[in-house]
Design an enzyme around this catalytic site. Structure first.
Site, mmCIF file in Angstrom:
data_model
loop_
_atom_site.group_PDB
_atom_site.id
_atom_site.type_symbol
_atom_site.label_atom_id
_atom_site.label_comp_id
_atom_site.label_asym_id
_atom_site.label_seq_id
_atom_site.Cartn_x
_atom_site.Cartn_y
_atom_site.Cartn_z
ATOM 1 N N PRO A 5 33.853 42.715 35.858
ATOM 2 C CA PRO A 5 32.895 41.884 36.617
ATOM 3 C C PRO A 5 31.534 41.779 36.104
ATOM 4 O O PRO A 5 30.727 40.830 36.632
ATOM 5 C CB PRO A 5 33.043 42.391 37.817
ATOM 6 N N LYS B 254 30.984 29.477 28.751
ATOM 7 C CA LYS B 254 30.995 28.083 29.613
ATOM 8 C C LYS B 254 30.303 28.481 31.085
ATOM 9 O O LYS B 254 30.936 29.228 31.774
ATOM 10 C CB LYS B 254 32.411 27.781 29.848
ATOM 11 N N GLY C 224 35.343 37.359 31.573
ATOM 12 C CA GLY C 224 34.853 37.672 32.783
ATOM 13 C C GLY C 224 35.901 38.046 33.708
ATOM 14 O O GLY C 224 36.713 37.316 33.726
ATOM 15 N N GLY C 225 35.558 39.131 34.211
ATOM 16 C CA GLY C 225 36.533 39.540 35.358
ATOM 17 C C GLY C 225 37.900 39.851 34.867
ATOM 18 O O GLY C 225 38.406 40.696 33.699
ATOM 19 N N ASP C 226 39.018 39.022 35.505
ATOM 20 C CA ASP C 226 40.489 39.053 35.028
ATOM 21 C C ASP C 226 40.709 37.797 34.382
ATOM 22 O O ASP C 226 40.422 36.848 34.764
ATOM 23 C CB ASP C 226 41.204 39.449 36.142
ATOM 24 N N ASP D 165 32.901 34.929 26.451
ATOM 25 C CA ASP D 165 32.304 33.937 27.414
ATOM 26 C C ASP D 165 30.990 34.505 27.917
ATOM 27 O O ASP D 165 30.537 35.588 27.746
ATOM 28 C CB ASP D 165 33.238 34.038 28.727
ATOM 29 N N MET E 41 32.731 30.478 42.418
ATOM 30 C CA MET E 41 32.247 29.055 41.746
ATOM 31 C C MET E 41 31.614 28.401 42.916
ATOM 32 O O MET E 41 31.810 26.977 42.811
ATOM 33 C CB MET E 41 33.273 28.469 40.931
ATOM 34 N N ALA F 79 27.310 40.672 41.010
ATOM 35 C CA ALA F 79 27.863 41.723 41.510
ATOM 36 C C ALA F 79 27.992 42.904 40.333
ATOM 37 O O ALA F 79 28.436 42.565 39.269
ATOM 38 C CB ALA F 79 29.163 41.536 42.203
HETATM 39 N N1 SAH Z 1 37.817 35.401 35.842
HETATM 40 C C1 SAH Z 1 36.695 35.894 36.546
HETATM 41 C C2 SAH Z 1 36.219 34.396 37.361
HETATM 42 C C3 SAH Z 1 35.914 33.374 36.602
HETATM 43 S S1 SAH Z 1 35.199 31.996 37.381
HETATM 44 C C4 SAH Z 1 36.905 36.909 37.322
HETATM 45 O O1 SAH Z 1 37.967 37.335 37.448
HETATM 46 O O2 SAH Z 1 35.934 37.314 38.014
HETATM 47 C C5 SAH Z 1 33.387 32.369 37.493
HETATM 48 C C6 SAH Z 1 33.106 33.005 38.765
HETATM 49 O O3 SAH Z 1 33.372 34.233 39.086
HETATM 50 C C7 SAH Z 1 31.599 32.637 39.180
HETATM 51 O O4 SAH Z 1 31.103 31.292 39.526
HETATM 52 C C8 SAH Z 1 31.528 33.522 40.371
HETATM 53 O O5 SAH Z 1 31.859 32.919 41.402
HETATM 54 C C9 SAH Z 1 32.386 34.779 40.151
HETATM 55 N N2 SAH Z 1 31.907 35.859 39.382
HETATM 56 C C10 SAH Z 1 32.128 36.329 38.150
HETATM 57 N N3 SAH Z 1 31.432 37.524 37.788
HETATM 58 C C11 SAH Z 1 30.658 37.565 38.964
HETATM 59 C C12 SAH Z 1 29.490 38.714 39.463
HETATM 60 N N4 SAH Z 1 29.199 39.560 38.674
HETATM 61 N N5 SAH Z 1 28.974 38.529 40.568
HETATM 62 C C13 SAH Z 1 29.582 37.562 41.483
HETATM 63 N N6 SAH Z 1 30.517 36.589 41.183
HETATM 64 C C14 SAH Z 1 30.747 36.713 40.117
#
Ligand code: SAH
Length: 265
Positions: A12, A57, A88-90, A35, A171, A200
């Site tokens: 994240p 993106k 980012g994230g998963d 990304d 988003m 976060a």
């Molecule tokens: N695959 C990612 C999400 C991609 S969509 C995941 O699993 O986290 C991108 C959205 O994720 C952003 O618009 C926001 O809503 C959220 N996001 C990603 N990183 C974040 C962070 N560090 N803090 C808060 N929201 C985050």
């Protein structure tokens, strides 16, 4: 040598929230496609001679179109490279992993999906909000704010979502007003606790809490930057007492990460 794509969740934001497998595969890559939400410290983990391509993106700021990214990925793997596709994230949570995996599969190329820590769960955790909690919430849903209420071709059932105990909106920062008013109109109590968590897990994390009715005004005041997620539900009320995260201590995370750099698990 036959190539392979690793579609890796980078976590994240805080770099040491990547998985051990994700980090090891990143360190072995010949090519890294990453990304905008991927921590720069992670990209630095690639081999010095690895090709690094930013394909980020951001909301209304497309560096490369999805088709171009998919083509790049396919071409590098076809050429025999070990490609780390860092997301980012998963990668499976609003990460276009399906399109990329489909393109690789159709081209007969090998790939692996390496799950990551999604911001959908990490952001609430870092704000001290348990997404489920006995007596408060037995279910949660993760939804994109892009499919905001009122959007002509939206397939999101906001009336149904109004009744999910914990609702996590990604988003959605630019559509918070619309989301809150729609949920209230669909029967969600205006007094439901809600929070927006910006950036976060990083040193810049900020949390704004308010009721569902008051959140839009509180946000106008706070002027939070993206990325941000919105969490709605009774569990958010627990957050104020469970807040544990001290952003300035993320330094520790970086140190831990430096130590991790010394060896491969
Ligand atoms: N695959 C990612 C999400 C991609 S969509 C995941 O699993 O986290 C991108 C959205 O994720 C952003 O618009 C926001 O809503 C959220 N996001 C990603 N990183 C974040 C962070 N560090 N803090 C808060 N929201 C985050």
């Amino acid at each position: 040598m036959s190539g392979k794509a690793y579609l890796i969740g980078a976590g994240p934001g805080r770099p040491d929230l990547i998985t051990v497998r994700g980090l090891n595969l990143l360190r072995q890559a010949d090519v890294v496609l990453y990304d905008w939400l991927v921590a720069p410290q992670l990209v630095d983990q690639a081999r010095p001679n690895a090709v690094r391509i930013f394909v980020g993106k951001a909301h209304d700021r497309h560096t490369l179109e999805q088709d171009t990214i998919t083509d790049l990925l396919v071409e590098y793997v076809r050429a025999g490279h070990h490609v780390a596709r860092l997301k980012g994230g998963d990668p499976s949570v609003f990460g276009h992993v399906g399109e990329e995996a489909q393109a690789l599969a159709s081209a007969g190329l090998a790939f692996e999906i390496v799950p990551g820590v999604s911001s959908a769960l990490a952001a609430p955790a870092y704000a001290g909000i348990p997404v489920t909690s006995r007596g408060y919430s037995t279910a949660f849903a993760v939804v994109t704010g892009h499919e905001a209420p009122g959007k002509a071709d939206s397939t999101t059932d906001w009336n149904a979502l109004a009744h999910i105990p914990t609702l996590i909106v990604l988003m959605g920062l630019h559509r918070v007003d619309l989301v809150c008013t729609t949920l209230i109109a669909a029967g969600r109590a205006a007094s439901t606790p809600a929070a927006v968590i910006s950036r976060a897990t990083t040193r810049e994390q900020r949390v704004v809490r308010a009721t569902l009715a008051d959140l839009p005004a509180a946000l106008r005041e706070a002027n939070l930057p993206t990325p941000a997620i919105l969490v709605i539900g009774e569990v958010v009320g627990l957050g104020a007492t469970l807040e544990w995260f001290v952003p300035s201590l993320v330094e520790e995370g970086f140190e831990a990460f430096e130590r991790l750099e010394q060896r491969t698990i």
